[in-house]
Design an enzyme around this catalytic site. Sequence first.
Site, PDB file in Angstrom:
ATOM      1  CB  CYS A   1       7.939  10.476  27.436  1.00 16.98           C
ATOM      2  SG  CYS A   1       6.749  11.793  27.644  1.00 16.98           S
TER       3      CYS A   1
ATOM      4  CB  CYS B   1       2.955   9.901  28.790  1.00 19.22           C
ATOM      5  SG  CYS B   1       3.295  10.718  27.239  1.00 19.22           S
TER       6      CYS B   1
ATOM      7  CG  ASP C   1      -4.841   5.495  -0.045  1.00 16.63           C
ATOM      8  OD1 ASP C   1      -5.650   5.631  -0.972  1.00 16.63           O
ATOM      9  OD2 ASP C   1      -4.987   5.984   1.077  1.00 16.63           O
TER      10      ASP C   1
ATOM     11  CG  ASP D   1      -4.772   6.688   5.231  1.00 18.13           C
ATOM     12  OD1 ASP D   1      -5.092   6.402   4.063  1.00 18.13           O
ATOM     13  OD2 ASP D   1      -5.174   7.701   5.822  1.00 18.13           O
TER      14      ASP D   1
ATOM     15  CG  ASP E   1      -6.300   2.356   1.576  1.00 15.09           C
ATOM     16  OD1 ASP E   1      -6.571   2.264   0.369  1.00 15.09           O
ATOM     17  OD2 ASP E   1      -6.129   3.426   2.166  1.00 15.09           O
TER      18      ASP E   1
END
Lengths: 761, 53
Positions: free
Chosen positions: A56, A59, A476, A654, A658
Amino acid sequence: MDATALKPGAETLAGGCPSGLSVVAEPASSVDPSAFVHTDDRGVDTLELLVQGARCASCIRKIEGGMLAIPGVRDARLNLSTGRLRVTWTSGSLHSRAIADAVSNAGYAATAFDPAESQKQIDGEGRRLLRALAVAAFASMNVMMFSVPVWTGDQDMGGSTRTMMHWWSAIVAVPSALYAGQPFFRSAFAVLRRGRANMDVPISLAVLLTLAMSLFETATGGHHAYFDGVCMLLFLLLIGRYLDHQLREKARTAARDLLAMQTTTAVRISEDGVARAVAAKALRAGDAIALAAGDRVPVDSVILDGVSEFDCAMLTGETLPVSMRVGDTVHAGAINLTRPLTLRVVSPVESSLVAQLARLIEIGEQGRARFVRIADKAVALYVPAVHSLAAATFLSWAFGPQLLRTLGVTGTAEIGLHGAVMNAVAVLIITCPCALGLAVPAVQVVATGRLFKRGVLVKSGDALERLAQVDTVVLDKTGTLTLGKPRLATNLDRDTLTAAAALARCSRHPLSRALVDAAGSGKPALMPHEVPGEGITGEIDAIPARLGRRAFAAPDAPESADNAAELWFAWGHAAPVRMSFVDELRPDARSVVDALRRRGLTVELLSGDRASAVEEAALETGVTAWKAQTRPADKVAHLETLRAAGRKVLMVGDGLNDAAALAAAHASASPGTAVDASQAVADIVFTGARLAPLVDAIDTARAAQKRVTENLAFSALYNIIAVPIAALGYVTPLIAALAMAGSSLVVTLNALRLQAMRPWT
Amino acid sequence: MDIIAFLIPAAVALGATGLAAFLWSLRANQYDDLQGAAHRILLNDDDLPPPTA
């Protein structure tokens, strides 16, 4: 996670995006970006960083303001769309480390970019398409100025005025079409040279033939010139092309960002004891490296000196940290939690566990490349059909009447070779795939835009197609079905919690962080001393306190029955307190599993964690098919079995463990908290603590697939009606323009219907 | 009708000017960060400290 937990005494420092749109970054790692600084001949240094988490206006202000506050910095510019931060400063006035640190301190993750890599960022193809699109738009608007008078006033208009209008059209249209048509000409030429044909061959043929025919008509004072049709055709096709390119570019950028992030560095200790930052690639077996607390292990190594704990969650799915001592092997990707260590490199980066995973990922992606997009299937049918129709039209008009006469049939219309060419070109231009070119990208752009607003990033257009076909979902556990971090489950009184949190603030252990999360901000304890694998001691209000394992903090306390993760806290003479932690399921895990089932999907659980933990999660969510303690290769093997059984699997995961399975699955999804490798291979990335976006994504993908099928059916219907009209010679430039614009409008409006779809909540 | 001898070139020239303006803005990197531009309008110029060198 709370940034205050990592930097004792810096509680006031707000971390990350103030809007709360993105996760606060991991603590600053000791990456030295000096290898990526580029110095020009005027003595100005430039560094490009990839900043994650900026979303934004605040930031921009935080990051650029923070950069400009560093003495010596001349300019700082953050590109919010790509996350690239470019900082320039006078050579020698500061160390590049200060820049990376300033970004990290503001709560954003920063990675230095290889200057050669960043050169490749400029999207040349996208620019060429946009320029061609602008030229085509200009031409199709301005040609209308001459076409509309001819369409509406042909009866009242003298032949010379009409020819003048045609000449003006030609002046605008011919150079514009030759320029704007180049993306099609180039691609058509390239495939023709290899003896094949794609969609661009009939397009190029139609554009060039129509231009030539219209020029001939204009020069001979004829009635019909199709300059407007050519320009509109190119304009509409280029819109579809540009949308498609933007979607693909997004996926490519994500892959490039990952490559940049893999340029990790390590601190090598040379024989004379000097520590120097080197690229991880340069490490050889036998090298000694220093590993600070909070850093990721760069390559597979053995511990030479020191004792510490490692967070291996991303490698194995195991939630609790693993304690390691001298002689133990640590794999690349694990995070050192407690103490600085000296390691000896066992295998160079190419043969590290991470690199082996990368190879598994590659193999999986090759399998995915076999997937044929629906648009390509349509083109495979379309190209030969159009060419043979145009050829048939030409042949029947050129030789048909003569043939009929010799057979004795009289009274046939004779339009000669000129008329035959006109009608064949009319077939080419009216069948030109405006609607077909827009049918798929328009839907995909609307669908990805809709999902983006709901916190789901779709990486490519064909990801949506694959997602729509899915019939099995493999989840997962750690970090996907659960939030992936422990949460305090014991109710404590405020004083005990505050005191224990003060001690916990001095540690990076996940359980300590969970404790700090529960307590909120506060002061760290004084004189902390951490014993890896045991606990931490310190002073709170001048009273000694201990926090850690039962044997460390409260050796006299009885052993507890449940095998939940626990911490014991002893403070002064008070009785020691036990705190237990759970890896909490995502709040909507159960309802999402139910919703997936209602959509006819089979749900399975596949985890690297202990059987007891996986079983508990399976029970709570109602998943009946689960497998525990699976290694990355096991996960891939399981997916292969499912594939062999004819199932189309959506893998959701994640961890680094995986990533290979994500690549091997038919479609894949990762939460926004996943490791970079997983996010890079996943088709979709969803943000937030909820799993609901997953259901949303599947719903949207299925709806999008329906819209695509409708659009393709409409395009086919349109051609079935238009081709006979064109082949019989009834098409005028006005009809061609109306048909083209009309069919494109219909498919675009149909795509926009997705926007109105009601979301699943 | 002689007037169209002026009007047509004038109209085409205006269109070409618009095209040239767009191509210039493309070349000037004005489309590289569409999200950033949308947010930057919310920032006050004096929010950022002036460059120190």
